[in-house]
Design an enzyme around this catalytic site. Structure first.
Site, short mmCIF file in Angstrom:
data_model
loop_
_atom_site.label_atom_id
_atom_site.label_comp_id
_atom_site.label_asym_id
_atom_site.label_seq_id
_atom_site.Cartn_x
_atom_site.Cartn_y
_atom_site.Cartn_z
N LEU A 181 0.86 -1.18 0.00
CA LEU A 181 0.00 0.00 0.00
C LEU A 181 0.90 1.23 0.00
O LEU A 181 1.94 1.23 0.65
CB LEU A 181 -0.90 0.02 1.24
CG LEU A 181 -2.06 -0.98 1.28
CD1 LEU A 181 -2.65 -1.06 2.69
CD2 LEU A 181 -3.14 -0.61 0.27
N ASP A 182 0.50 2.28 -0.72
CA ASP A 182 1.31 3.49 -0.80
C ASP A 182 1.45 4.17 0.57
O ASP A 182 0.66 3.91 1.48
CB ASP A 182 0.69 4.48 -1.79
CG ASP A 182 0.80 4.01 -3.23
OD1 ASP A 182 1.65 3.13 -3.50
OD2 ASP A 182 0.03 4.51 -4.07
N TYR A 183 2.42 5.05 0.66
CA TYR A 183 2.71 5.79 1.90
C TYR A 183 1.47 6.52 2.43
O TYR A 183 1.20 6.52 3.63
CB TYR A 183 3.83 6.80 1.60
CG TYR A 183 4.27 7.64 2.78
CD1 TYR A 183 5.06 7.10 3.79
CD2 TYR A 183 3.91 8.99 2.86
CE1 TYR A 183 5.48 7.87 4.86
CE2 TYR A 183 4.32 9.77 3.93
CZ TYR A 183 5.11 9.21 4.93
OH TYR A 183 5.51 9.98 5.99
#
Length: 246
Positions: free
Chosen positions: A107-109
């Site tokens: 999952l992205d930041y």
């Protein structure tokens, strides 16, 4: 055992281990090796992250498969080490998980939600292959309100700026408020930044993104950001998967 498999047992995913070996190399018996498929022999040892690992110990470790669910908060990197000092998944696991695990489906930041953590490379590979129809469900807050025709484009498959055309998905609007819309998007694949690029292809922008389901597992099992839950074992994990294939 292949060198790539050894790094998977220590901490990395299948893809990450291969990329690391090709780019950085790993010392085997004090000799740098850049071949992921290098076959380790009985008394070999490798050096990784300033630690020494013997093949015999890695083989024992490989037999003990573990599975965890994590509710990843926003502002956490899906990596186990960051050169810029930003918080990573590893910071959330310290003192809570003894085993060396890797995450399945990053999952992205600035995204949040459900992550599966495991040391089972075969299971991770199975979960990420679209043909196995392991559905991932996301709640996506966007600016604007897509039309029925635009939602249909997402469902039938839309061409991203990368040139890739997405597979079929399921999309519905959960809520509208002023100039914002909350969408639910379900898909069986997971290209890098795929949902953000899908929304961008329609001319909209993602404000927030949260994964609420991954196959048979739900965010309700780890309701608070940072929550971690241990799953019982390989047999239960496989049974739950078989009973929830879409």
């Amino acid at each position: 055992m292949k060198l790539q498999k050894a790094l998977q047992i220590i901490s990395l995913s299948r893809r990450q281990s291969s990329e690391y070996i090709l780019k950085e190399g790993v010392k085997v018996n004090n000799k740098l090796v850049n071949e992921p498929w290098y076959e380790l022999k009985e008394n070999d040892f490798i050096e990784f992250d300033n630690k020494k690992y013997y093949l015999s110990d890695l083989q024992k470790k490989a037999e003990n498969k573990v599975y965890y669910l994590l509710n990843k908060p926003k502002g956490i990197l899906c990596t186990f080490k960051d050169d810029f000092g930003r918080k990573t998944v590893n910071d959330l696991l310290k003192g809570k998980i003894e085993e060396r695990v890797f995450y399945v489906g990053r999952l992205d930041y600035d995204s949040s939600g459900l992550l599966l953590l495991t040391n089972d490379g075969d299971l991770a590979n199975y979960l990420l292959r679209p043909e196995n129809k392991v559905t991932k469900v996301y709640e996506v807050l966007i600016k604007g309100t897509p039309s029925k025709k635009e939602l249909q484009k997402l469902e039938e498959g839309i061409t991203l700026e990368t040139g890739y055309k997405t597979m079929k998905s399921k999309v519905k609007i959960l809520k509208k408020e002023k100039d914002l819309s909350l969408l639910q998007i379900s898909l069986n694949e997971g290209k890098k930044r795929q949902i953000k690029l899908m929304i961008k292809a329609l001319g909209y922008k993602v404000i927030e993104l949260k994964r609420i389901k991954f196959g048979p597992w739900s965010i309700e099992e780890v309701p608070k950001p940072g929550d971690i839950k241990s799953l019982r074992g390989a047999e239960e994990v496989k049974n739950r998967l078989l009973s929830n294939i879409s």
